[in-house]
Design an enzyme around this catalytic site. Structure first.
Site, short mmCIF file in Angstrom:
data_model
loop_
_atom_site.label_atom_id
_atom_site.label_comp_id
_atom_site.label_asym_id
_atom_site.label_seq_id
_atom_site.Cartn_x
_atom_site.Cartn_y
_atom_site.Cartn_z
N ASN A 1 5.63 -21.95 -18.62
CA ASN A 1 6.06 -20.79 -17.85
C ASN A 1 7.42 -21.13 -17.23
O ASN A 1 7.49 -21.91 -16.28
CB ASN A 1 5.01 -20.50 -16.76
N LYS A 45 9.37 -19.17 -15.65
CA LYS A 45 9.64 -18.38 -14.44
C LYS A 45 11.06 -17.82 -14.47
O LYS A 45 11.53 -17.44 -15.53
CB LYS A 45 9.37 -19.24 -13.19
N HIS A 103 -0.17 -13.61 -12.60
CA HIS A 103 0.31 -14.91 -12.13
C HIS A 103 0.35 -14.89 -10.59
O HIS A 103 0.67 -13.87 -9.99
CB HIS A 103 1.70 -15.24 -12.69
N GLU A 107 2.39 -15.85 -8.47
CA GLU A 107 3.64 -15.40 -7.84
C GLU A 107 3.75 -13.88 -7.88
O GLU A 107 4.34 -13.26 -6.99
CB GLU A 107 4.84 -16.10 -8.50
N GLU A 129 -5.36 -21.30 -11.92
CA GLU A 129 -4.26 -21.97 -11.22
C GLU A 129 -4.50 -21.88 -9.72
O GLU A 129 -4.23 -20.84 -9.11
CB GLU A 129 -2.93 -21.30 -11.54
N GLY A 132 3.60 -25.61 -8.10
CA GLY A 132 4.93 -25.97 -7.64
C GLY A 132 4.94 -26.87 -6.41
O GLY A 132 5.97 -27.08 -5.79
N SER A 174 1.09 -27.90 -11.08
CA SER A 174 1.65 -29.25 -11.02
C SER A 174 1.21 -30.16 -12.16
O SER A 174 1.01 -31.36 -11.97
CB SER A 174 1.36 -29.90 -9.67
P1 PGA Z 1 3.94 -25.66 -11.76
O1 PGA Z 1 3.72 -24.08 -12.08
O2 PGA Z 1 3.55 -26.41 -13.01
O3 PGA Z 1 5.41 -25.78 -11.45
O4 PGA Z 1 3.06 -26.00 -10.62
C1 PGA Z 1 2.60 -23.64 -12.80
C2 PGA Z 1 2.60 -22.13 -12.89
O5 PGA Z 1 3.02 -21.47 -11.94
O6 PGA Z 1 2.18 -21.55 -13.92
#
Ligand code: PGA
Length: 251
Positions: free
Chosen positions: A8, A10, A97, A99, A170, A176, A215
Protein backbone atom coordinates in the site's frame (compact mmCIF):
# COMPACT_ATOMS: atom_id res chain seq x y z
CA UNK A 1 -4.41 -21.18 0.24
CA UNK A 2 -2.46 -18.82 -2.03
CA UNK A 3 -0.59 -16.18 0.00
CA UNK A 4 -1.14 -12.54 -0.98
CA UNK A 5 1.61 -10.01 -0.33
CA UNK A 6 0.33 -6.49 -0.92
CA UNK A 7 1.99 -3.06 -1.02
CA UNK A 8 0.00 0.00 0.00
CA UNK A 9 1.90 3.03 -1.28
CA UNK A 10 -0.65 5.45 0.22
CA UNK A 11 -0.04 9.06 -0.92
CA UNK A 12 3.54 8.46 -2.04
CA UNK A 13 5.34 8.55 -5.39
CA UNK A 14 4.98 10.55 -8.58
CA UNK A 15 4.24 8.62 -11.77
CA UNK A 16 7.93 8.42 -12.63
CA UNK A 17 8.89 7.22 -9.17
CA UNK A 18 6.11 4.64 -9.17
CA UNK A 19 7.09 3.30 -12.59
CA UNK A 20 10.72 2.96 -11.51
CA UNK A 21 9.84 1.19 -8.24
CA UNK A 22 7.45 -1.14 -10.12
CA UNK A 23 10.18 -2.04 -12.65
CA UNK A 24 12.73 -2.61 -9.89
CA UNK A 25 10.23 -4.72 -8.00
CA UNK A 26 9.39 -6.88 -11.04
CA UNK A 27 13.12 -7.42 -11.64
CA UNK A 28 13.81 -8.27 -7.97
CA UNK A 29 10.86 -10.68 -7.83
CA UNK A 30 11.93 -12.46 -11.02
CA UNK A 31 14.78 -13.94 -8.96
CA UNK A 32 12.51 -15.30 -6.21
CA UNK A 33 10.41 -18.43 -5.99
CA UNK A 34 6.90 -17.02 -5.75
CA UNK A 35 5.01 -20.25 -6.25
CA UNK A 36 1.63 -20.02 -4.53
CA UNK A 37 1.99 -16.26 -4.10
CA UNK A 38 0.18 -13.26 -5.52
CA UNK A 39 1.88 -9.87 -5.23
CA UNK A 40 -0.28 -6.74 -5.33
CA UNK A 41 0.62 -3.06 -5.45
CA UNK A 42 -1.84 -0.30 -4.52
CA UNK A 43 -0.30 2.92 -5.89
CA UNK A 44 -1.95 6.36 -5.92
CA UNK A 45 -4.58 6.68 -8.69
CA UNK A 46 -2.27 8.77 -10.89
CA UNK A 47 0.29 5.95 -11.09
CA UNK A 48 -2.00 2.93 -11.59
CA UNK A 49 -1.55 2.83 -15.37
CA UNK A 50 2.24 3.20 -15.09
CA UNK A 51 2.51 0.37 -12.56
CA UNK A 52 0.14 -1.82 -14.62
CA UNK A 53 2.37 -1.24 -17.67
CA UNK A 54 5.47 -2.24 -15.71
CA UNK A 55 3.72 -5.45 -14.57
CA UNK A 56 2.28 -6.40 -18.00
CA UNK A 57 2.67 -10.11 -18.77
CA UNK A 58 3.71 -10.99 -15.19
CA UNK A 59 0.94 -13.13 -13.79
CA UNK A 60 2.09 -13.06 -10.20
CA UNK A 61 1.84 -9.25 -10.09
CA UNK A 62 -1.34 -7.17 -10.08
CA UNK A 63 -2.39 -3.58 -9.38
CA UNK A 64 -5.20 -2.07 -7.33
CA UNK A 65 -6.74 1.26 -6.37
CA UNK A 66 -6.68 2.49 -2.76
CA UNK A 67 -10.31 3.59 -2.77
CA UNK A 68 -13.39 3.92 -4.99
CA UNK A 69 -16.86 5.46 -4.95
CA UNK A 70 -19.99 3.31 -5.23
CA UNK A 71 -21.39 4.76 -8.47
CA UNK A 72 -20.57 4.27 -12.16
CA UNK A 73 -20.23 8.00 -12.82
CA UNK A 74 -21.79 11.27 -11.76
CA UNK A 75 -21.40 14.46 -9.78
CA UNK A 76 -18.97 13.13 -7.16
CA UNK A 77 -16.09 15.57 -7.28
CA UNK A 78 -12.78 14.05 -6.29
CA UNK A 79 -14.02 10.46 -6.43
CA UNK A 80 -13.23 7.57 -8.76
CA UNK A 81 -15.37 4.67 -9.98
CA UNK A 82 -14.50 0.97 -10.13
CA UNK A 83 -14.84 1.16 -13.93
CA UNK A 84 -12.26 3.95 -14.06
CA UNK A 85 -9.87 1.90 -11.92
CA UNK A 86 -10.26 -1.10 -14.22
CA UNK A 87 -9.76 1.11 -17.26
CA UNK A 88 -6.45 2.28 -15.77
CA UNK A 89 -5.29 -1.32 -15.29
CA UNK A 90 -6.41 -2.13 -11.74
CA UNK A 91 -7.96 -5.48 -10.89
CA UNK A 92 -8.22 -4.88 -7.12
CA UNK A 93 -9.37 -2.14 -4.77
CA UNK A 94 -8.91 -1.51 -1.04
CA UNK A 95 -12.01 -0.67 0.98
CA UNK A 96 -12.22 0.46 4.58
CA UNK A 97 -8.54 1.18 5.11
CA UNK A 98 -8.14 2.62 8.60
CA UNK A 99 -6.91 5.94 7.22
CA UNK A 100 -10.16 6.23 5.22
CA UNK A 101 -12.20 5.27 8.28
CA UNK A 102 -10.38 7.45 10.80
CA UNK A 103 -8.84 10.35 8.80
CA UNK A 104 -11.61 10.71 6.20
CA UNK A 105 -14.46 9.61 8.48
CA UNK A 106 -15.87 6.75 6.40
CA UNK A 107 -18.67 4.84 8.12
CA UNK A 108 -19.22 1.07 8.16
CA UNK A 109 -22.25 1.58 5.90
CA UNK A 110 -20.24 3.52 3.31
CA UNK A 111 -17.44 0.93 3.37
CA UNK A 112 -20.07 -1.80 2.89
CA UNK A 113 -21.58 0.05 -0.11
CA UNK A 114 -18.17 0.44 -1.74
CA UNK A 115 -17.30 -3.21 -1.14
CA UNK A 116 -20.53 -4.49 -2.71
CA UNK A 117 -20.38 -2.04 -5.61
CA UNK A 118 -16.75 -2.74 -6.48
CA UNK A 119 -17.36 -6.51 -6.44
CA UNK A 120 -20.43 -6.08 -8.64
CA UNK A 121 -18.37 -4.01 -11.08
CA UNK A 122 -15.60 -6.49 -11.67
CA UNK A 123 -12.95 -5.61 -9.10
CA UNK A 124 -11.53 -7.91 -6.45
CA UNK A 125 -11.78 -6.27 -3.04
CA UNK A 126 -9.43 -6.20 -0.07
CA UNK A 127 -11.61 -5.11 2.84
CA UNK A 128 -9.60 -3.69 5.75
CA UNK A 129 -10.76 -4.07 9.35
CA UNK A 130 -9.18 -3.49 12.73
CA UNK A 131 -9.56 -1.96 16.16
CA UNK A 132 -8.08 1.25 17.60
CA UNK A 133 -5.92 1.17 20.73
CA UNK A 134 -8.79 2.46 22.89
CA UNK A 135 -11.07 -0.27 21.55
CA UNK A 136 -8.46 -2.96 22.22
CA UNK A 137 -7.77 -1.71 25.75
CA UNK A 138 -11.51 -1.67 26.43
CA UNK A 139 -11.75 -5.34 25.37
CA UNK A 140 -13.85 -4.52 22.31
CA UNK A 141 -11.94 -6.49 19.64
CA UNK A 142 -14.78 -8.92 19.00
CA UNK A 143 -17.40 -6.19 18.85
CA UNK A 144 -15.38 -4.07 16.36
CA UNK A 145 -14.52 -6.95 14.04
CA UNK A 146 -18.06 -8.25 14.20
CA UNK A 147 -19.48 -4.83 13.29
CA UNK A 148 -16.99 -4.12 10.48
CA UNK A 149 -17.23 -7.61 8.94
CA UNK A 150 -20.94 -8.03 9.56
CA UNK A 151 -21.85 -4.77 7.83
CA UNK A 152 -19.66 -5.33 4.75
CA UNK A 153 -19.64 -9.13 4.33
CA UNK A 154 -23.05 -10.01 5.80
CA UNK A 155 -25.04 -8.56 2.85
CA UNK A 156 -22.88 -10.59 0.41
CA UNK A 157 -23.61 -13.96 2.03
CA UNK A 158 -25.45 -15.27 -1.04
CA UNK A 159 -22.59 -14.43 -3.40
CA UNK A 160 -19.61 -16.46 -4.50
CA UNK A 161 -16.82 -14.60 -2.72
CA UNK A 162 -13.87 -16.99 -2.91
CA UNK A 163 -11.22 -15.55 -5.22
CA UNK A 164 -12.92 -12.13 -5.17
CA UNK A 165 -12.73 -10.92 -1.58
CA UNK A 166 -9.78 -10.76 0.81
CA UNK A 167 -9.74 -9.33 4.34
CA UNK A 168 -6.85 -7.34 5.78
CA UNK A 169 -6.77 -7.28 9.59
CA UNK A 170 -4.85 -4.15 10.54
CA UNK A 171 -4.87 -3.08 14.19
CA UNK A 172 -4.99 0.71 13.92
CA UNK A 173 -2.40 1.07 16.70
CA UNK A 174 0.12 -0.91 14.64
CA UNK A 175 -0.18 1.04 11.39
CA UNK A 176 2.80 3.25 10.68
CA UNK A 177 3.81 3.18 14.34
CA UNK A 178 6.56 0.57 14.25
CA UNK A 179 4.51 -1.38 16.85
CA UNK A 180 3.80 -4.72 15.24
CA UNK A 181 1.17 -6.86 16.93
CA UNK A 182 2.71 -9.80 18.79
CA UNK A 183 2.07 -13.39 17.64
CA UNK A 184 -0.59 -13.96 20.33
CA UNK A 185 -2.49 -10.84 19.31
CA UNK A 186 -2.32 -11.72 15.61
CA UNK A 187 -3.40 -15.32 16.25
CA UNK A 188 -6.35 -14.20 18.36
CA UNK A 189 -7.56 -11.55 15.91
CA UNK A 190 -7.15 -13.78 12.84
CA UNK A 191 -8.93 -16.71 14.50
CA UNK A 192 -11.76 -14.36 15.42
CA UNK A 193 -11.86 -12.94 11.88
CA UNK A 194 -11.99 -16.48 10.45
CA UNK A 195 -14.81 -17.41 12.80
CA UNK A 196 -16.78 -14.28 11.87
CA UNK A 197 -16.22 -14.92 8.17
CA UNK A 198 -17.63 -18.41 8.41
CA UNK A 199 -20.61 -16.88 10.18
CA UNK A 200 -21.15 -14.04 7.71
CA UNK A 201 -19.90 -15.48 4.40
CA UNK A 202 -21.20 -19.03 4.75
CA UNK A 203 -19.24 -21.79 3.06
CA UNK A 204 -16.84 -19.34 1.38
CA UNK A 205 -15.81 -17.92 4.76
CA UNK A 206 -13.15 -20.58 5.24
CA UNK A 207 -11.70 -19.82 1.80
CA UNK A 208 -11.23 -16.05 2.04
CA UNK A 209 -7.63 -14.96 2.63
CA UNK A 210 -6.98 -12.94 5.80
CA UNK A 211 -3.91 -10.68 5.54
CA UNK A 212 -2.14 -9.06 8.47
CA UNK A 213 -1.10 -5.41 8.19
CA UNK A 214 0.60 -2.96 10.54
CA UNK A 215 4.34 -2.28 10.66
CA UNK A 216 5.26 -5.36 8.63
CA UNK A 217 9.00 -5.32 7.86
CA UNK A 218 11.49 -7.71 6.28
CA UNK A 219 12.53 -8.88 9.75
CA UNK A 220 9.07 -9.81 11.07
CA UNK A 221 7.41 -10.96 7.81
CA UNK A 222 8.50 -14.60 8.09
CA UNK A 223 7.17 -14.94 11.64
CA UNK A 224 3.85 -13.31 10.70
CA UNK A 225 3.23 -15.28 7.50
CA UNK A 226 3.88 -18.53 9.38
CA UNK A 227 1.02 -17.97 11.86
CA UNK A 228 -2.29 -19.84 11.61
CA UNK A 229 -4.92 -18.03 9.54
CA UNK A 230 -2.39 -15.49 8.23
CA UNK A 231 -2.80 -15.80 4.46
CA UNK A 232 -0.81 -12.75 3.47
CA UNK A 233 0.59 -9.37 4.45
CA UNK A 234 -0.44 -5.78 3.68
CA UNK A 235 2.65 -3.60 3.84
CA UNK A 236 2.79 0.21 3.97
CA UNK A 237 6.08 1.91 4.84
CA UNK A 238 8.30 -1.07 4.03
CA UNK A 239 6.74 -1.46 0.58
CA UNK A 240 7.93 1.89 -0.76
CA UNK A 241 11.37 0.61 -1.58
CA UNK A 242 11.51 -2.23 -4.16
CA UNK A 243 14.25 -4.32 -2.52
CA UNK A 244 12.66 -4.21 0.91
CA UNK A 245 9.23 -5.17 -0.42
CA UNK A 246 10.69 -7.90 -2.67
CA UNK A 247 12.37 -9.38 0.39
CA UNK A 248 9.03 -9.46 2.23
CA UNK A 249 7.23 -10.95 -0.80
CA UNK A 250 9.80 -13.72 -1.02
CA UNK A 251 9.91 -14.83 2.63
P1 PGA B 1 2.48 0.24 7.68
O1 PGA B 1 1.04 0.46 6.95
O2 PGA B 1 3.06 -1.03 7.14
O3 PGA B 1 3.28 1.46 7.31
O4 PGA B 1 2.20 0.14 9.14
C1 PGA B 1 0.18 -0.62 6.72
C2 PGA B 1 -1.11 -0.14 6.09
O5 PGA B 1 -1.56 0.96 6.43
O6 PGA B 1 -1.70 -0.84 5.24
Amino acid sequence: MQKIIAANWKMHKTRGEAAQTAKDLAAALAEKNLEGRQVLVFPPFTAIADVAAAFAGKEVLAVGGQNCYPAEQGAYTGEISPGMLRDAGASWVLTGHSERRHVLGESDAFVADKTAFALAHGLKVMLCVGETLDERVAGRLHEVLSRQLGSAVGPLAQERLAGRLAIAYEPVWAIGTGKVAGPEEVLEAHAETRRLLTEFAGADGSRLPILYGGSVKADNARMLIGLDNVDGLLVGGASLEAQSFAQIAGV
